[in-house]
Design an enzyme around this catalytic site. Structure first.
Site, short mmCIF file in Angstrom:
data_model
loop_
_atom_site.label_atom_id
_atom_site.label_comp_id
_atom_site.label_asym_id
_atom_site.label_seq_id
_atom_site.Cartn_x
_atom_site.Cartn_y
_atom_site.Cartn_z
N GLU A 219 35.82 49.23 62.69
CA GLU A 219 34.66 48.84 62.29
C GLU A 219 33.61 48.83 63.65
O GLU A 219 33.87 48.50 64.73
CB GLU A 219 35.07 47.35 62.17
CG GLU A 219 33.58 46.35 61.68
CD GLU A 219 33.93 44.80 61.65
OE1 GLU A 219 35.24 44.66 61.33
OE2 GLU A 219 33.07 44.11 61.74
N ASP A 221 30.13 47.35 64.85
CA ASP A 221 28.95 46.35 64.38
C ASP A 221 27.69 46.83 65.07
O ASP A 221 27.68 46.38 66.34
CB ASP A 221 29.40 45.01 64.72
CG ASP A 221 30.62 44.36 63.98
OD1 ASP A 221 30.84 44.86 62.73
OD2 ASP A 221 31.35 43.74 64.23
N GLU A 224 24.52 42.31 64.69
CA GLU A 224 24.56 41.34 64.12
C GLU A 224 23.90 40.24 64.64
O GLU A 224 23.68 40.30 66.19
CB GLU A 224 26.17 40.75 64.47
CG GLU A 224 27.23 41.33 64.08
CD GLU A 224 28.62 40.92 64.14
OE1 GLU A 224 29.06 40.26 63.17
OE2 GLU A 224 29.14 41.10 65.18
N HIS A 235 34.70 47.77 67.26
CA HIS A 235 36.13 47.16 66.81
C HIS A 235 37.04 48.34 66.63
O HIS A 235 37.28 48.51 65.40
CB HIS A 235 36.29 46.14 65.78
CG HIS A 235 35.37 44.69 65.99
ND1 HIS A 235 35.93 43.66 66.57
CD2 HIS A 235 33.87 44.48 65.73
CE1 HIS A 235 34.83 42.69 66.44
NE2 HIS A 235 33.69 43.58 65.99
#
Ligand SMILES: *[C@@H]1O[C@H](CO)[C@@H](O)[C@H](O)[C@H]1NC(C)=O
Ligand SMILES: *[C@@H]1O[C@H](CO)[C@@H](O)[C@H](O)[C@H]1NC(C)=O
Ligand SMILES: *[C@@H]1O[C@H](CO)[C@@H](O)[C@H](O)[C@H]1NC(C)=O
Ligand SMILES: *[C@@H]1O[C@H](CO)[C@@H](O)[C@H](O)[C@H]1NC(C)=O
Ligand SMILES: *[C@@H]1O[C@H](CO)[C@@H](O)[C@H](O)[C@H]1NC(C)=O
Ligand SMILES: *[C@@H]1O[C@H](CO)[C@@H](O)[C@H](O)[C@H]1NC(C)=O
Length: 425
Positions: A219, A221, A224, A235
């Site tokens: 993942e 990101d 955010e 991640h």
């Protein structure tokens, strides 16, 4: 540092309901069109007629023989993966009721929807995926040695909210192939979600998850944020696309298969309290542009990911990211690099560091847009304490809906391609 735990709560908001299986015929599925752009230095940006699809867990999954009867994983007629695939069907969605609106190249997500008979605000908290122009599969986004840029308006996104734009290494067909016949719906019905939190979802790749395994995958990101704070966070997992296991240890890695905490960059946390926010240098009261560059070791797609860089553009001006001083002052970094993660996120390094993230970015990932609030933790990891100016309780969703029931985020002008191709300095 608790506040560097970044987006580890990201999937916990999921409305756990149902997903996958056959396709129902009650509600037609009409994907909201969303123009995106693919860019190259030589050719400029070309429009793509892509669209978005809402996650399958939002959908009505029902018995085929008795259409008024819902299907729940673990009980008849969905007590095994095979029975569920044979007996249950997944319906289309009326997107106007799910807080999702597209206009041209803009996608607006709302957290709450007002019921037009009771007047009550209901949580919709949408999560959507970018479909390819054919609409059959998710768009294959490959970003190693490339960049992704978008405009964002989160002026109406208060403390406690998270308007997210990120990538997960989901199967591009939504899991149809991997499910070996158990999932006939696939990407056009939003199946196959996974992320680095290894969420235990009712369905994995569209097959009923009766063993309650977790769906683990890489993942990234990219974004955010709310109007008060922002972070970006790789991640990485140990490799592969989706890996399923019933807990971290059983995933074959004593310390966990995926990096749930991530290696996060948040300017506020690095001591820059006047950089990002309302009326700040990046002024969240107005729309701005976010550029994220994935630099490889040899400036080619067969290199190793060595740097995840961030630029902002507002009112025609490029704003460089702040310089973090980490590792007791020995490491200066204005981006996410190995030395930065080595100094701030040993858990990321233990899972291959950003190089592993780069392998997923080279294989291709799915672009996800979501909006959520955090019932359990009030999103304090993102915007409170060391991470941002919000206090510890104002992120309570029950409070937010009182003063900002129309909380929303708009992502627009989403474009990706070679480094330097998506924006003009
Ligand atoms: C995208 O859709 C527009 C409007 O329907 C159409 O004019 C255009 O040719 C389409 N582009 C592609 C690449 O198919
Ligand atoms: C309420 O919403 C439903 C579903 O969108 C719609 O069919 C109906 O016309 C609406 N009623 C009013 C009074 O707006
Ligand atoms: C990659 O490109 C950047 C920017 O043009 C340059 O500074 C760097 O030296 C290049 N790296 C390699 C390994 O060629
Ligand atoms: C990682 O950090 C440790 C100290 O925490 C240091 O000894 C080591 O040299 C660093 N490694 C790299 C590759 O930066
Ligand atoms: C996604 O694109 C990458 C890069 O072009 C390619 O290597 C990969 O095979 C594609 N994935 C799928 C499933 O087609
Ligand atoms: C937190 O902020 C909200 C909104 O500004 C305010 O109403 C509340 O009193 C604050 N709570 C604390 C504990 O400071």
């Amino acid at each position: 540092m608790a506040s560097s735990l970044a987006s580890f709560l990201l999937p916990l908001l999921l409305t756990v309901a149902a997903s996958a299986q056959q396709i129902g015929t009650t509600t037609p599925e009409r994907h909201p069109p969303l123009t995106t752009y693919k860019c190259s230095v030589a050719g400029g940006c070309q429009a793509l007629n892509t669209s978005v699809v809402i996650d399958s867990s939002t959908r009505w999954l029902h018995s085929i023989s008795t259409p008024s009867q819902g299907c729940n994983v673990g009980s008849a007629p969905c007590d095994t993966a095979e029975a569920c695939a044979a007996n249950c069907a997944l319906e289309g969605v009326d997107y106007s009721l799910q807080g999702i609106q597209t206009t041209g190249d803009a996608l607006k997500l709302n957290q709450w929807r007002q019921d037009n008979t009771t007047g009550k605000w209901q949580t919709v908290s949408p999560r959507t995926y970018l479909l390819s122009p054919t609409g059959d599969t998710y768009e294959n986004i490959t970003l190693l040695n490339a960049e992704l840029t978008f405009d964002v308006d989160l002026s109406n996104l208060p403390c406690g909210m998270n308007g997210a734009l990120y990538l997960s290494e989901m199967e591009l067909d939504g899991g149809i192939t991997a499910s070996k016949g158990l999932n006939k719906a696939g990407a056009p019905y939003g199946t196959g979600y996974c992320d680095a939190q290894c969420p235990s979802l009712p369905f994995i790749n569209g097959a009923a998850n009766t063993a309650k395994l977790g769906a683990c995958c890489n993942e990234m990101d990219i974004w955010e944020a709310n109007a008060l704070a922002t972070a970006y966070t790789p991640h990485p997992c140990m490799a592969e696309r989706i890996r399923t296991c019933d807990n971290d240890v059983d995933c074959g890695q004593p310390k966990g298969y995926c990096d749930k905490w991530g290696c996060s960059f948040n300017a506020y946390q690095q001591g820059y309290h006047d950089f990002y926010g309302r009326g700040k240098q990046v002024d969240t009261n107005k729309k701005f542009t976010v550029v994220t560059q994935f630099v490889s070791s040899n400036n080619r797609t067969d290199g190793k990911l060595v740097d995840i860089r961030r630029l902002y553009i507002q009112d025609g001006k490029v704003i460089q990211n702040v310089q973090a001083k980490v590792g007791g002052g020995s490491v200066l970094a204005d981006s996410v690099t190995d030395p930065y993660c080595n100094a701030t996120a040993t858990w990321t390094q233990e899972r291959g560091g950003i190089a592993h993230m780069g392998e997923a970015l080279a294989r291709g990932m799915v672009l996800i847009f979501s909006l959520w609030a955090d019932d359990g933790g009030y999103m304090t990891w993102l915007d409170s304490g060391n991470s941002g100016p919000c206090n510890a309780t104002e992120g309570n969703p029950a409070e937010i809906v009182q003063h900002t029931p129309d909380a929303s985020v708009t992502f627009s002008n989403i474009r990706w391609g070679e480094i330097g191709s998506t924006f003009k300095a």
